[in-house]
Design a protein around this motif. Structure first.
Motif: not given
Length: 163
Positions: A56-75
């Motif tokens: 994955l490119g840098t942008t996609d990896k950043r989107i992934y990290v944001v998504t995981v952090l949002l998922g953790a906050a949602t949980t």
């Protein structure tokens, strides 16, 4: 009917009974939301361990990290009502517990919308590789926002008690 002959609206329940009923309803709602969040978050946690993640490119990896952090906050927001209740049980705080748990649940749903939006953006960027991705993601997020917030807000306004 009341002694004056007027029709009573609503339920005939004490504040404690109302809090118990609202708590039961809230728990059912949280169970539905938690199931979806657990599946989504579990999937997100495994992605980083796939061979394709490294490509994955840098942008996609950043989107992934944001998504995981949002998922953790949602949980956290959707599990919060359970721990809140457990920590204050027996202290005669049921109405306050219901209020705070309801707020945490609504926050969890907002965070879930952000998590789904971020996950959609990442997946569609990888699957489609074109300029339509933001539009498709935006359209789906708008649809979810309408279903989750718009229609309930409209119904609340439309059927609000007059007077």
């Amino acid at each position: 009917m009341t002694p004056s002959g007027a029709q009573r609206e609503g339920r005939d329940e004490s504040p404690e009974e109302r809090a118990d009923r609202r708590w039961s309803e809230l728990l059912q709602e949280v169970r539905v939301a938690q199931t979806g969040v657990q599946i989504l978050f579990g999937f997100l946690l495994t992605v980083v361990f796939t061979p394709q993640f490294a490509s994955l490119g840098t942008t996609d990896k950043r989107i992934y990290v944001v998504t995981v952090l949002l998922g953790a906050a949602t949980t956290g927001a959707l599990i919060g009502p359970v721990s809140f209740h457990r920590l204050v049980t027996g202290r005669r705080l049921k109405p306050q517990t219901v209020t705070w748990a309801s707020r945490m649940t609504l926050l969890g749903v907002v965070l879930l919308l952000a998590t789904v939006a971020s996950a959609l953006l990442l997946i569609l960027r990888i699957a489609m590789h074109n300029a339509a991705v933001p539009w498709v993601t935006g359209g789906l997020v708008a649809w979810l926002a309408l279903c989750w917030f718009g229609l309930p807000a409209w119904a609340r306004h439309r059927y609000a008690r007059k007077g």
